[in-house]
Design an enzyme around this catalytic site. Structure first.
Site, mmCIF file in Angstrom:
data_model
loop_
_atom_site.group_PDB
_atom_site.id
_atom_site.type_symbol
_atom_site.label_atom_id
_atom_site.label_comp_id
_atom_site.label_asym_id
_atom_site.label_seq_id
_atom_site.Cartn_x
_atom_site.Cartn_y
_atom_site.Cartn_z
ATOM 1 C CG ASP A 1 51.176 -44.526 7.976
ATOM 2 O OD1 ASP A 1 50.452 -45.294 8.624
ATOM 3 O OD2 ASP A 1 50.744 -43.517 7.374
ATOM 4 C CD GLU B 1 48.001 -50.644 8.072
ATOM 5 O OE1 GLU B 1 48.197 -50.183 6.930
ATOM 6 O OE2 GLU B 1 48.343 -50.057 9.098
ATOM 7 C CG ASP C 1 44.755 -42.442 10.332
ATOM 8 O OD1 ASP C 1 45.856 -42.082 10.819
ATOM 9 O OD2 ASP C 1 44.598 -42.730 9.135
HETATM 10 C C1 GLC Z 1 48.007 -42.299 7.562
HETATM 11 C C2 GLC Z 1 48.639 -42.251 8.930
HETATM 12 C C3 GLC Z 1 48.766 -40.823 9.399
HETATM 13 C C4 GLC Z 1 49.570 -40.048 8.358
HETATM 14 C C5 GLC Z 1 48.925 -40.145 6.996
HETATM 15 C C6 GLC Z 1 49.758 -39.506 5.901
HETATM 16 O O1 GLC Z 1 46.704 -41.874 7.630
HETATM 17 O O2 GLC Z 1 47.948 -43.028 9.858
HETATM 18 O O3 GLC Z 1 49.364 -40.747 10.658
HETATM 19 O O4 GLC Z 1 49.670 -38.720 8.751
HETATM 20 O O5 GLC Z 1 48.734 -41.494 6.657
HETATM 21 O O6 GLC Z 1 51.006 -40.067 5.825
#
Ligand code: GLC
Length: 752
Positions: A404, A407, A481
């Protein structure tokens, strides 16, 4: 904050000045070396070659000698050896089999003809003073455009202006949010019943596809580097995707457990909570393959650690869950906490593994752990280091990792790293401005390859938020998200279909919606959809209402459970489609236009999809909705639930109460359907359901292997083709000698 008020639309001089561009001009000189045409232009240089009789590569650099380098997206790119080159006063010609490419000398333009018909025309290449390059190609105003990766809005991107810059967008996700987490600069221009042309602009700078500004033209652009394009001249959408995935690779067959139902939350905050979740699935007898550990499992968000208070015995927890058939997937973000007592940070600094400015100083930015450094995944040695760090998880029994924030997301105004941070592509230095869109792809590579090495002969599962073209080779993609909004459920369909048409067969959206509060009805409708999409995970944000299957009430749980169970019945079919995706690049979930490329009615259908060729899903996407209009392409269809026969080439009003999602199967299909199981680790018998086809044969296919290893690549699989005649004679043809779970004798026939 003023930009969120009317201040944002202070009076301006409407229209403004048009961006000034300069043409690259005429072809001044040309060299043909038997494979590649290279030349100089009034401004800059170009090359052109053919990869086969379907694909050409054309690259122009207005400012320097154009390099043959492609990005990490490209795995196969060899010029054909036996193309013919010739020249007239005004033009050059490059010919191979039925493909002819003409380059006009006076003002550079390129025309590609297949079988004597013009399939593609680049009418101009230009640039501006800021080193942005533009290419313009012809397109009829109405011709639809698909692909372009993970974009908001509807299926057909014609009339839109799309840019690519990997961005962490918590909110909003709507039509105006053009830049999301992935950048896949690949568009399919589909002329129904004629041809489909794929345009892949392999340039990792911010790129653009403008289908809005000019009538009858599309303008592509990149904010630096060459106009480096691969043009794929396909017969139809499938053929063009096949071509695109020969260049960028297909989605490898995932381990079967990654296709099961997955449960997540930001975060299950302790071992006890994780155990409670697993126990609830068992108590309510809801199938489950995987639980995720979001960032709270870590010690102050330090990757490759567990928090001693919350997860004192992670080894035992993971072992115990594995024994119960549940995989555990921890999240791993790229940001490494700046902490001189943290071994990962120390090693990263001492070995020069982190991204730095040109003077060698480490770039630091704030993410969950506070000030952090970011591995320079562009270097092979950093990929290896990072990959091996995952031994921390794999030795505990983990086979999947969730990447995650790659980017990369940084908590600052620009939302990412400084653009003058440098990345080292094994000797070639590029700025973050150039490399930004590749960061997630390189991280996915490091994760996937690391896992593959650490868990021998086991297919790893890796999930990523960010990526670039080619990401399908390493990771599944989830769409980030989203929110518990009906609009986001609706939008997830075209997003996933377009991701599929951009090479990414394995994708899905957070079921129930990530942010905002889910409702019982939304959870039911979203689970019904998720059950038919490639990646099926329920995930929600901290402080939102819980949305596990049992979170609301018994009635909701009963229906949600029914659809998770249905997912497992469809897994044999789904897995067979993943086998097809690996072989051919053709995605698992397809828009109607892909299977019915001549059907103009299908051009804009965003709210129905096909699972493979023959199963059509038309979900309910609004609260209280129990009726909807469904378009049935030509042929005869059967209602999955009632077996009722439905005529195609028509719209029908379809009814589905909350217990039902409208699902239809095409006449002539033999569908492999699995028995009920607790998860994919249980042995599942497969039976056939045949959907009658008048006096014509019915056909189906089932792919099976051991679900987890790479032995299938050594022939340990079985692919069964079934043909059933209208008078009941069944023929099966088997490829491979892996033991099959198919019970051929127990076939059910729907229809007359
Ligand atoms: C980001 C991710 C989400 C995750 C969060 C905490 O917002 O997109 O899926 O739960 O980070 O790690």
């Amino acid at each position: 904050m003023l930009e969120h008020t009317s201040y944002a639309i202070l009076p301006s001089e409407e229209g403004g000045t048009e961006e000034q561009v300069h043409e690259v001009g005429a072809v001044e000189s040309v060299k043909w070396n038997g494979k590649v045409v290279e030349g100089t232009l009034t401004e800059g240089t170009f090359f052109l070659y053919l990869l086969n009789d379907q694909i050409l590569r054309f690259s122009v650099h207005p400012f320097e000698k154009v390099s043959a380098d492609s990005t990490l997206a490209v795995v196969e790119d060899e010029p054909v050896k036996d193309a013919d080159f010739s020249e007239s006063d005004a033009e050059f010609f490059l010919t191979y089999k039925n493909l002819q490419v003409t380059i006009k000398k006076k003002r550079l333009s390129i025309t590609a003809q297949r079988n004597g018909k013009t399939a593609f025309q680049i009418s101009g290449v230009s640039f501006n003073k800021d080193k942005k390059v533009f290419g313009t190609f012809e397109k009829d105003a109405k011709t639809p455009v698909y692909g372009l990766g993970e974009k908001s809005g509807f299926l057909n991107k014609n009339g839109e202006k799309i840019t690519n810059w990997n961005t962490d967008v918590f909110t909003p996700h709507n039509k105006d949010t053009v830049e999301l987490y992935q950048s896949i600069p690949f568009a399919l221009i589909h002329d129904p019943g004629e041809t489909t042309t794929g345009v892949f602009l392999d340039n990792s700078h911010r790129t653009g596809f403008d289908m809005q500004t000019f009538k009858d033209r599309v303008r592509i652009s990149a904010e630096g580097g060459p106009l480096n394009t691969y043009i794929i001249l396909g017969e139809d959408i499938k053929d063009t995707i096949r071509g695109y995935t020969t260049i960028t690779g297909t989605t490898p067959l995932p381990p079967q457990w990654s296709l099961g139902y997955h449960q997540s939350r930001y975060s299950y905050r302790s071992e006890d909570e994780v155990r409670e979740v697993a126990a609830a699935f068992e108590k309510y007898e809801i199938p489950l393959d995987c639980i995720y550990l979001d960032i709270h499992y870590m010690n102050d968000y330090r990757v490759f650690t567990f928090d001693k208070d919350r997860f004192p015995n992670a080894d035992n927890l993971i072992k115990e869950l594995n024994e119960r058939g549940i995989d555990v997937v921890p999240i791993v973000d790229p940001g490494v906490k700046k902490d001189v007592e943290y071994p990962v940070y120390r090693e990263g600094v001492s070995e020069k593994f982190f991204s730095t400015y040109i003077d060698g100083s480490i770039y630091c930015g704030a993410v969950w752990p506070g000030i952090s450094a970011f591995p320079d995944f562009f270097q092979s040695r950093v990929q290896k280091w990072w990959g091996h760090l995952h031994g921390f998880y794999t030795e505990k029994g983990v086979r999947g990792i969730w990447n995650d924030m790659n980017e990369p997301s940084v908590f600052n105004e620009s939302k990412t790293m400084d653009l003058d941070v440098m990345h080292n592509q094994d000797g070639k230095l590029i700025s973050h401005r150039e490399g930004h869109n590749l960061y997630g792809l390189y991280m996915s590579k490091a994760t996937f390859e690391g896992l593959k090495e650490l868990i021998p002969n086991t297919r790893p599962f890796s999930l990523t938020r960010a990526g670039y073209a080619g990401v399908q080779r390493y990771s599944a993609v989830w769409t980030g998200d989203n929110r518990s909004h009906w609009e986001h459920l609706e939008m997830s369909l075209p997003m996933i279909m377009n991701l599929g048409m951009s090479g990414v067969a394995f994708s899905g959206a957070d079921v129930g919606g990530f942010a905002s509060d889910c409702t019982p009805e939304l959870l039911v409708r979203w689970t019904q959809v998720g059950a038919f999409l490639p990646y099926f995970r329920n995930h929600s944000v901290q402080d939102s209402i819980y949305q596990e299957p049992w979170a609301f009430n018994e009635e909701t749980m009963r229906i949600v459970k029914k659809f998770i169970q249905l997912r497992y019945q469809f897994i044999p079919y789904l897995y067979t489609l993943f086998h097809e995706a690996e072989k051919s690049g053709v995605p698992v979930v397809r828009p109607l236009i892909m299977e019915y490329p001549e059907d103009k009615e299908a051009i804009d259908i965003s709210d129905q999809f096909l699972l493979g060729r023959d199963v059509m899903v038309a979900p309910m996407l609004r609260p209280g909705q129990t009726h909807r209009s469904v378009y049935f392409p030509e042929g005869t269809w059967f209602d999955w639930w009632s077996g009722e026969e439905i005529d195609g080439d028509k719209y029908h009003l379809v009814y589905a109460d909350l217990e039902t999602i409208p699902v239809f199967v095409k006449a002539g299909t033999v569908l492999p359907v699995g028995d009920e199981v607790r998860n994919t680790k249980e042995q599942q018998r497969v039976r056939l359901i045949a959907f009658s086809n008048g006096d014509r044969d019915m056909r189906g296919q089932l792919y099976e292997d051991d679900h987890v290893t790479y032995n299938y690549q050594k022939g340990e699989y079985v692919l069964t083709d079934v043909v059933l005649s209208s008078y009941g004679e069944m023929k099966t043809n088997k490829q491979g000698d892996f033991e099959s779970n198919l019970v051929v004798s127990d076939i059910k026939i729907i229809g007359k």
